[in-house]
Design an enzyme around this catalytic site. Sequence first.
Site, short mmCIF file in Angstrom:
data_model
loop_
_atom_site.label_atom_id
_atom_site.label_comp_id
_atom_site.label_asym_id
_atom_site.label_seq_id
_atom_site.Cartn_x
_atom_site.Cartn_y
_atom_site.Cartn_z
N PRO A 1 -10.96 -0.36 34.42
CG PRO A 1 -10.08 -0.57 36.56
CD PRO A 1 -10.15 -1.27 35.25
CB VAL A 2 -11.91 5.34 33.12
CG1 VAL A 2 -11.52 6.53 32.27
CG2 VAL A 2 -13.16 4.66 32.56
CB ALA A 3 -7.66 7.53 33.42
CB ALA A 4 -6.85 2.28 35.53
CE LYS B 1 -0.61 -1.20 29.21
NZ LYS B 1 0.01 0.13 29.40
N GLY C 1 -7.08 0.90 28.61
CA GLY C 1 -8.51 0.70 28.37
C GLY C 1 -9.01 1.42 27.13
N GLY C 2 -8.61 2.68 26.95
CA GLY C 2 -9.05 3.43 25.78
C GLY C 2 -8.42 2.89 24.51
CB SER C 3 -4.91 2.02 23.66
OG SER C 3 -4.35 3.29 23.90
CG ASP D 1 -0.23 2.00 25.19
OD1 ASP D 1 0.99 1.88 24.95
OD2 ASP D 1 -0.67 2.30 26.31
CG LEU E 1 -5.19 -1.76 33.77
CD1 LEU E 1 -6.46 -2.33 34.41
CD2 LEU E 1 -4.04 -2.74 33.93
#
Length: 287
Positions: A99-102, A15, A106-108, A141, A104
């Site tokens: 990328p992690v914690a970026a 995102k 990514g985790g959500s 998110d 975007l």
Amino acid sequence: MQPFENQRTMTAHAKINLCLHVLDKRSDGYHNIISLMQMVDFGDEVTVRHTKEAGIQIETSNADLPTDSANIAYRAAALMQETYQLSGGFFIRLKKKIPVAAGLAGGSTNAAAVMQLINELCGLSLSVSELAALGVKLGADVPFCLYKKPALAEGIGERLTPVSGLKNCRIVLVNPGVYVSTATIYRELDCEKRPISADVQPLLAALSAGDLSAAFPEMTNNMQAAAQRHCPEIADLIEKLYAAGADHAMMSGSGATCFGIFTTEPDARRLQGIFGKQLVAVTKPII
């Protein structure tokens, strides 16, 4: 009794925030926001297998990611299992590209994919709105990552209104490889005076009309200045994106990923030469 089927795989898309206004802090500790969120045609590969053996297992291509309840994908599976009393267990494989914690999501987006795949594997037939109502318990998110369409996000990000997003362009994602603490940026913003509302109508109107030249000046992120103080590389990446031919460039979320919007096809070889390992993807918006 839900069936034990073969594994299923889907792409968990990244995102970007075409605008992000952090507003007042709420009594529950969260912040109200107004943001226009857009998914892009790039993301992680998420695989879920429903197993007869109890428990949740996670395998990931990124050694820095936890494989227990500290991983939101794990918590998504546990939440589905508990809420719908699912027997057996789940094996989850995350092939990471985001990328992690970026900034975007990514985790959500991984969590959203896990919820969707379990919904399919276990024959729950839940609607997107039903999944979203549950998913917000995992993160603000997650509902957007379930809906996947361009949306205006309000509240803490869970109130979504479908809107027109980007069309007919390319999006270049770049990341400096530096972690920016979201909590730190919010603390800095709390020391500043911020409005309790924001006018996003000019941006919505421009995107609805397909007028990107009118939309670009309305695309702002009020977390960017604070993030740049902690990570000067963000300003450098934005400058390089413009130098590479971007029509607009900005930071996504709380950083540190930045993106450039190109109305003409960018030169991939030139981008690689400019950004090297900082180049994450050359992609397009999901309409």
